[in-house]
Write a protein that holds these residues in place. Structure first.
Motif, short mmCIF file in Angstrom:
data_model
loop_
_atom_site.label_atom_id
_atom_site.label_comp_id
_atom_site.label_asym_id
_atom_site.label_seq_id
_atom_site.Cartn_x
_atom_site.Cartn_y
_atom_site.Cartn_z
N GLN A 1 13.88 0.79 13.81
CA GLN A 1 14.60 0.66 15.08
C GLN A 1 15.84 -0.21 14.90
N LYS A 2 15.65 -1.34 14.19
CA LYS A 2 16.78 -2.24 13.95
C LYS A 2 17.85 -1.51 13.15
N ALA A 3 17.39 -0.80 12.08
CA ALA A 3 18.32 -0.10 11.21
C ALA A 3 19.11 0.93 12.01
N LEU A 4 18.42 1.61 12.93
CA LEU A 4 19.08 2.62 13.75
C LEU A 4 20.23 1.99 14.54
N GLY A 5 19.93 0.80 15.10
CA GLY A 5 20.96 0.08 15.84
C GLY A 5 22.18 -0.18 14.96
N THR B 1 23.98 3.09 13.90
CA THR B 1 24.71 3.69 15.01
C THR B 1 26.04 2.96 15.20
N GLU B 2 25.94 1.63 15.16
CA GLU B 2 27.13 0.80 15.32
C GLU B 2 28.17 1.17 14.26
N ARG B 3 27.67 1.26 13.03
CA ARG B 3 28.57 1.56 11.91
C ARG B 3 29.21 2.94 12.09
N TRP B 4 28.36 3.88 12.49
CA TRP B 4 28.86 5.26 12.67
C TRP B 4 29.95 5.30 13.73
#
Lengths: 123, 889
Positions: free
Chosen positions: A98-102, A105-108
Motif C-alpha cells: 500500500q505504501k509502495a503504491l502511494g 503513484t506519486e512518482r508516476w
C-alpha cells in the motif's frame, strides 16, 4: 537470454499500447488496491476491461510482474477457491505494498506531468 | 533493503527451483482453467475453449521462461548449465578424466599434507597473547662446547630471579610414565611443571583447577596432578567424579585436582602430555632430587618484560651469567655457563630446528609435483581439445559464440580441478596421519602431534586449485580461437603453436622429474648407508624385552641382583627357539643412557676424570649380541654381588686412560662403585645412536650393580613368528615368576635401530614417493604426446609404409621424439638437481650431492621410462594399414 521475450513478443496491433517497463507493476498494484485480493486471471480480465482492449497484454506476461512484486513483499499470494469452485492463487496487497503504491503513484504523476508539459510546449 | 530482500528470495528460489517450478505450473494451469471456463460461458465447446484459452494466454513456455528469469539469477543458472554440460562432455572421455583427476589429486594431496606439517611445526605461533615475547633459555658451556636447553632446578630458580629481564618463566620436563588404572598399567606421557606453568600459558581448567605456585612450593608436600582433556576421556571415560580421586603414577599416589581445557597446549605445539604434576614431586616420580644441581633436564620458556627486545634480553642474560654462577653451589655440571635466549614464539623447540630443513626440502618437492601435475592437466586438455577441433568448429559455425565455448571448456577444467581437489582432501588427511604414524612408529620418546588446521587446509587448497585452473585457462582460450573454416576442412587451426607448447610442457615435466628422482636417489642412498653402519654387534633376530618394577614407591628404588630376575632368565634360556639371553641396562639403542665420570685408582692412570657411558650387562650378553671379546674374559657366574667388582671396557676408553698399556687388571672408580677391576676388552660398539662417534664405554656386571628394572635381550634361532611366540612365552614367564615386574615394552633390535633413523626413513620414503609421482606424471605426459602424434601422423605413416618402411622404422620415428624430449629434460634437470642437492647436504649420511650412482640411476630410469611410455603408442602405429590410412581423409 533475457532478450528472448522481447524479440519473440508478438506485435499484433500498432495502435495498441506497448507497456512501459515498470508501469505494469503500478497497474497491478492499483488493480489490487481497488478490487481487493484477486487471482492473475482476474487481474488480466480487469486490465482488459479498463483499457478497453487498448492494452496489448498476453495474460502470461503478467506473471513476471507478480513474481517481482511478491519478492519485493508488496503483494502476497495464497491459494484459494474462485466462485466457480476452481482453485487459483489470490494476490493481495500487503501493508508495504500500500505504501509502495502511494509512492509509485506519486512518482508516476510527476513523470507523466513532466512528459505532458514537454509535449504541450513542443506543439 | 529492498534489493537485499529480493536477492534472498531469488537465492531461495534458486535453491528451491523445483518448488517454484511446481507452483508456477499449478498457477498457469489454474489460470488456463479460468480462461477456458470463461470461453465456455460464451458458448464454446470445452475443447475449443481450451485452445482459445491457450491462445489468449500467449506462449506458455515463454511465459515460464520470463517467470524464471524474473525469479532467479540467470547467470547462476547458466553457470550450472555449463557445469552440467561439462560433466556430460567429460563423461565421454573417462580415461582423460581419470588421469587428470588422479594427477591433480596427487599433486594437491601431497601439497596439503606437507603444508599441514610445515604450518604446524614451522609457522604456527603459541596460542598466547603476544607470542613474540616468549623466549627459550639455554646454557652455552664454552668448556665443553655444548649448548643445553635443560637446567637443574637451582639454575632454573636463579634464572627466574632475573625479573629485570623476564616477566615470568615456566619450567617443565617430560617423561614416559606408567599410570595404574584399576591395576592395569598404561604408558602415558607425564610432564612435571613448575607452579608458574599453567598461568604462563593462560591455561583454563575444564574441570576443577590447574596447578599453581602453592602446589610447587614445598618438595613433596602436594602430591597432586592434572589430567589432560584427552587423557581424561580415554583413561577415565570423561567421568566428572575423577576430581579428588587418587591415581598411581610410577607407583606414586597422586590426587587429581583438575582437568585441563581441551584447547590447552602448553609449551610445545606438537607434543601432547597426558598428566601434569608439580615439579615438587619429581623426586618421588622420577627419582631426581629437585634441589640437587646435578640433575638437569628442566626446560624453560620465559616471557620478556614489555619493552625488552630479544637482543637486549640476550645481552642482559649474558651479563648476568656471572652473578647466577655465584649464587649456585660450586662444581655443578653447568659451571661456567653463559645463559642465552632465543625466540620461542612458536613454542619450545624440540623438533623445529631438526625438522626445518627436511620440511623445506619436502615443500620444494611437492611444489614440483604440483607443477608437473598442472602441466599434465594443461597438456591433456590441449590434446583433447585438439582432437575436438571439428566439434568446436561446428559449434562456432552454428553460432555458439567464442565466449560461450571458452566458458564451457573452462567449466570442464573447474569440474576436473574440484573433482581432483575433493579426492586430494581425503588423500591429504590419510597421508598426514600416515606420515605421523611413520614418524612416531614404536618410539615412545617421540610423540609428534599435528592436528590438521582447517584454515590452512583451505588456503592450501585455494592456491592449488587456482594453479590448476590457470593451467586449464590456456587450453580453453586456445580452443576458443578455433577457426571454423580451416578445421572443417580437416586442417588444424590450433596447429603448430599448440604442438610447441605441448612439447615445452613435457620438457618442463621431465626436467622436474629429473630433480625429484635425483633427490629421491640421494635420500635412499643415504638411508642405505645408515642401514649398513657397523654397530659393533649383530642385531638380527634379537628381541629386547623391557621390564619395569611395579607396585609401591619402594619398588622404584634400585636393587642388586634380585632373585626373581635370575629365575626369569633361567626359564627364558630354557625356551625352545632361544639361542641365548642376557640382562642389560640401559639397552643399547634404546635411547636410555647412564653417563658419569670415572677415576683411575692406579697411579698410572691419566687423565684423572673421563666422562664415560655405562652399560650394565649380565652373563651371556656378549654372546647374545655377538660382540667380539678382544682380550680378557667375559662376565661369569663368579661375578656375584659382594665379590670383586669387575668391568669390561672398550678400546676407546682403554686408550684414553691407559694409553699404550694393557687395560686388563687395571682398576677404576665410577658409577658410585669403588675399585672396579677391568677383566675384558671389546672394540667399538654403538651406545645410543647409529650416527654417534666412538665414545668411552664401561660395561659393569649386571648382578653386581644396583639397578631399576632391566632389559632382557633374547637371540632367537628363527625370525618373525618365532619371535612372536617367544614374546608371548616371556610375558607368561614374567607374570608367573616375577610378579614384582611387568613387561613394559617389547621390540626387535632392528625395529629399535629403525626408530633411531625414523627421520631418514621418512625422508627417503617421501622423496621416493614424490620422485615416483613426478616421474609417473611426466611419463603419462609423454605417453599422451606420442599417442596423439601417432593419430595425427596416420597418413604420413601410411605413406612411409607403402613406400617400404619397416615396423622398426615406424616405431623409431616416434621413440626418437620421446627420447629427444627426455634427453633435453635431463640436460636441463641435472644441473638444476645438482644445485638444489646442496640444500640437502646436511641431511645426507656419507653421500655427496654429486652422487654418481644417483645420477646414473636417475638417467637410466628416466630413459627407460621415456622409451616405455612412447613404445606403447608407437607400436600401434605399426599396425596402421596403409590403404586405410591413405583413404582416411
Amino acid at each position: 537470454m533475457p532478450s528472448k521475450g522481447q524479440t519473440k513478443a508478438p506485435d499484433k496491433a500498432q495502435e495498441r499500447i506497448r507497456i512501459l517497463q515498470g508501469t505494469l507493476d503500478l497497474i497491478v498494484l492499483r488493480t489490487l488496491a481497488s478490487m481487493g485480493p484477486q487471482h492473475a486471471y482476474g487481474i488480466a480480465t480487469r486490465l482488459q476491461q479498463v483499457s478497453q482492449d487498448l492494452l496489448n497484454l498476453n495474460q502470461g506476461t503478467l506473471y513476471p510482474a507478480l513474481v517481482r512484486l511478491e519478492q519485493q513483499g508488496w503483494i502476497a499470494g495464497t491459494w484459494g477457491q474462485t466462485e466457480s469452485h476452481r482453485e487459483a492463487k489470490f494476490y493481495a496487497l500487503t501493508k508495504a505494498g500500500q505504501k509502495a503504491l502511494g509512492r509509485q503513484t506519486e512518482r508516476w504523476r510527476q513523470v507523466s506531468g513532466l512528459v505532458e508539459k514537454l509535449l504541450s510546449e513542443e506543439s | 533493503m529492498r534489493s537485499c530482500r529480493r536477492f534472498f528470495s531469488r537465492l531461495d528460489a534458486f535453491f528451491h527451483c523445483g518448488r517454484a517450478e511446481r507452483e508456477l505450473r499449478r498457477e498457469i494451469a489454474a489460470h488456463l482453467t479460468l480462461l477456458a471456463d470463461d470461453f465456455e460461458r460464451r458458448g464454446m465447446l470445452p475443447e475449443e475453449a481450451r485452445r482459445a484459452a491457450l491462445r489468449a494466454y500467449g506462449g506458455v513456455e515463454q511465459a515460464k521462461e520470463l517467470h524464471r528469469d524474473e525469479r532467479s539469477f540467470v547467470w547462476l543458472e547458466q553457470a550450472f548449465q555449463d557445469l552440467r554440460h561439462a560433466c556430460r562432455g567429460l563423461a565421454r572421455s573417462p580415461a582423460f578424466v581419470a588421469v587428470a583427476v588422479l594427477s591433480l589429486a596427487f599433486g594437491i594431496g601431497v601439497n596439503a599434507a606437507i603444508f599441514t606439517l610445515v604450518n604446524a611445526i614451522l609457522l604456527k605461533n603459541l596460542p598466547v597473547p603476544d607470542p613474540h615475547r616468549i623466549v627459550q633459555l639455554s646454557a652455552h658451556i664454552p668448556k665443553a662446547g655444548i649448548d643445553s636447553s635443560g637446567f637443574s632446578f637451582p639454575v632454573y630458580r636463579e634464572l627466574r630471579r632475573r625479573t629485570e629481564i623476564v616477566a615470568d618463566i615456566a619450567g617443565f620436563t617430560g617423561s614416559a610414565a606408567v599410570l595404574d588404572v584399576n591395576g592395569v598399567p598404561r604408558k602415558i606421557d607425564l610432564q612435571l611443571v613448575t607452579g608458574s606453568y599453567f598461568p604462563f600459558f593462560g591455561g583454563r581448567p575444564a574441570l576443577g583447577r590447574l596447578l599453581d605456585e602453592e602446589d610447587d612450593r614445598v618438595e613433596g608436600a602436594h602430591p597432586v596432578c592434572v589430567l589432560s582433556y584427552p587423557a581424561w576421556k580415554i583413561h577415565f571415560g570423561g567421568d566428572p567424579h575423577v576430581l579428588g580421586q587418587t591415581i598411581r603414577i610410577n607407583g606414586i599416589p597422586l590426587r587429581i585436582v583438575g582437568v585441563a581445557g581441551s584447547d590447552f597446549v602448553g609449551a610445545e605445539l606438537q607434543r601432547r602430555y597426558d598428566v601434569w604434576a608439580p615439579m615438587a614431586v619429581i623426586h618421588d616420580l622420577l627419582h631426581r632430587p629437585r634441589e640437587s644441581p646435578n640433575y638437569g633436564g628442566i626446560s624453560a620458556l620465559a616471557r620478556l618484560r614489555p619493552g625488552i627486545s630479544l637482543r637486549k634480553a640476550g645481552a642482559r642474560f649474558e651479563a648476568a651469567s656471572r652473578a647466577i654462577e655465584d649464587a649456585l653451589p660450586r662444581r655443578h655440571p653447568q659451571a661456567g655457563a653463559i645463559y642465552q635466549v632465543r625466540d620461542a614464539s612458536k613454542g619450545f623447540d624440540r623438533w623445529r630446528s631438526t625438522l626445518h630443513d627436511p620440511l623445506l626440502i619436502l615443500l620444494g618437492a611437492v611444489t614440483l609435483v604440483l607443477l608437473v601435475a598442472c602441466a599434465n592437466l594443461a597438456n591433456l586438455a590441449l590434446a583433447r581439445n585438439h582432437e575436438r577441433g571439428r566439434e568446436f568448429a561446428i559449434k562456432l559455425a552454428l553460432g555458439i559464440g567464442r565466449w560461450r565455448l571458452f566458458r564451457e571448456l573452462l567449466a570442464e577444467t573447474v569440474v576436473l580441478t574440484f573433482g581432483g581437489g575433493a579426492l586430494a582432501f581425503l588423500l591429504s588427511l590419510a597421508l598426514t596421519r600416515f606420515l605421523l604414524a611413520l614418524f612416531n612408529a614404536g618410539a615412545h620418546s617421540q610423540n609428534l602431534h599435528v592436528a590438521p588446521d582447517a584454515s590452512i587446509l583451505l588456503v592450501t587448497f585455494g592456491v592449488c586449485l587456482l594453479t590448476a585452473l590457470i593451467a586449464g585457462l590456456y587450453p580453453a582460450w586456445q580452443a576458443s580461437r578455433t577457426d571454423p573454416a580451416r578445421d572443417l576442412q580437416g586442417e588444424s587451426s590450433q596447429g603448430v603453436r599448440g604442438g610447441l607448447i605441448r612439447r615445452l610442457l613435457i620438457l618442463a615435466q621431465v626436467t622436474m622429474a629429473v630433480v625429484l628422482l635425483f633427490g629421491a636417489g640421494l635420500f635412499v642412498h643415504s638411508l642405505r648407508n645408515l642401514n649398513m653402519i657397523d654397530l659393533g654387534y649383530d642385531i638380527q633376530r634379537v628381541l629386547t624385552v623391557e621390564l619395569d618394577q611395579r607396585g609401591t614407591a619402594q619398588m622404584f628404588k634400585p636393587v642388586t641382583a634380585p632373585p626373581a630376575l635370575a629365575a626369569v632368565l633361567a626359564r627364558v634360556r630354557q625356551l625352545p627357539g632361544v639361542a641365548s639371553a642376557a640382562f642389560s641396562r640401559p639397552g643399547v639403542l634404546s635411547g636410555g643412557f647412564m653417563i658419569a665420570g670415572i677415576r683411575t685408582t692406579d697411579a698410572s692412570g691419566n687423565p684423572p676424570n673421563i666422562q664415560t657411558s655405562f652399560l650394565l650387562a649380565g652373563t651371556g650378553y656378549l654372546a647374545t649380541l655377538r660382540i667380539p671379546l678382544l682380550r680378557g674374559r667375559d662376565f661369569t657366574a663368579v661375578d656375584r654381588p659382594g665379590g670383586n667388582l669387575v668391568a669390561i671396557v672398550n678400546q676407546y676408553l682403554a686408550s684414553r686412560i691407559w694409553p699404550g698399556q694393557d687395560p686388563i687388571g687395571k682398576h677404576f672408580d665410577g658409577w658410585n662403585l669403588k675399585n672396579i677391576e677391568v677383566v675384558g676388552l671389546i672394540g667399538y660398539t654403538k651406545y645410543q645412536d647409529v650416527r654417534e662417534q666412538p665414545r668411552p664405554i664401561a660395561i659393569l656386571a649386571f648382578d653386581q650393580t644396583p639397578v631399576v628394572g632391566a632389559s632382557l635381550e633374547i637371540r632367537s634361532l628363527g625370525p618373525g613368528l618365532e619371535q612372536a611366540r617367544i614374546e608371548r612365552e616371556v610375558r607368561e614367564i614374567v607374570k608367573s615368576t616375577a610378579p614384582d615386574y611387568q613387561v613394559s615394552e617389547v621390540a626387535t633390535m632392528e625395529l629399535m635401530r629403525d626408530n633411531l633413523i625414523a627421520q631418514d626413513r621418512l625422508l627417503a620414503f617421501l622423496a621416493t614417493l614424490f620422485g615416483v609421482l613426478g616421474t609417473a606424471l611426466a611419463l603419462v605426459g609423454i605417453y599422451g604426446l606420442i599417442s596423439y602424434a601417432v593419430t595425427r601422423r596416420t597418413r604420413e605413416v601410411g605413406v612411409r609404409v607403402s613406400v617400404g618402411a619397416q615396423p622398426g622404422d615406424v616405431v623409431w620415428m616416434f621413440l626418437r621424439e620421446s627420447l629427444t624430449l627426455v634427453a633435453a629434460g635431463m640436460l636441463l634437470g641435472l644441473p638444476l638437481a645438482l644445485v638444489l642437492a646442496r640444500f640437502a647436504r646436511g641431511l645426507l649420511f656419507e653421500v655427496s650431492a654429486a652422487d654418481p650412482a644417483g645420477i646414473g640411476a636417475t638417467l637410466s630410469l628416466l630413459m627407460l621410462g621415456g622409451l616405455a611410455a612412447a613404445f606403447v603408442p608407437a607400436r600401434r602405429a605399426t599396425r596402421i594399414d596403409p590403404m586405410q590410412a591413405l583413404r582416411h581423409e
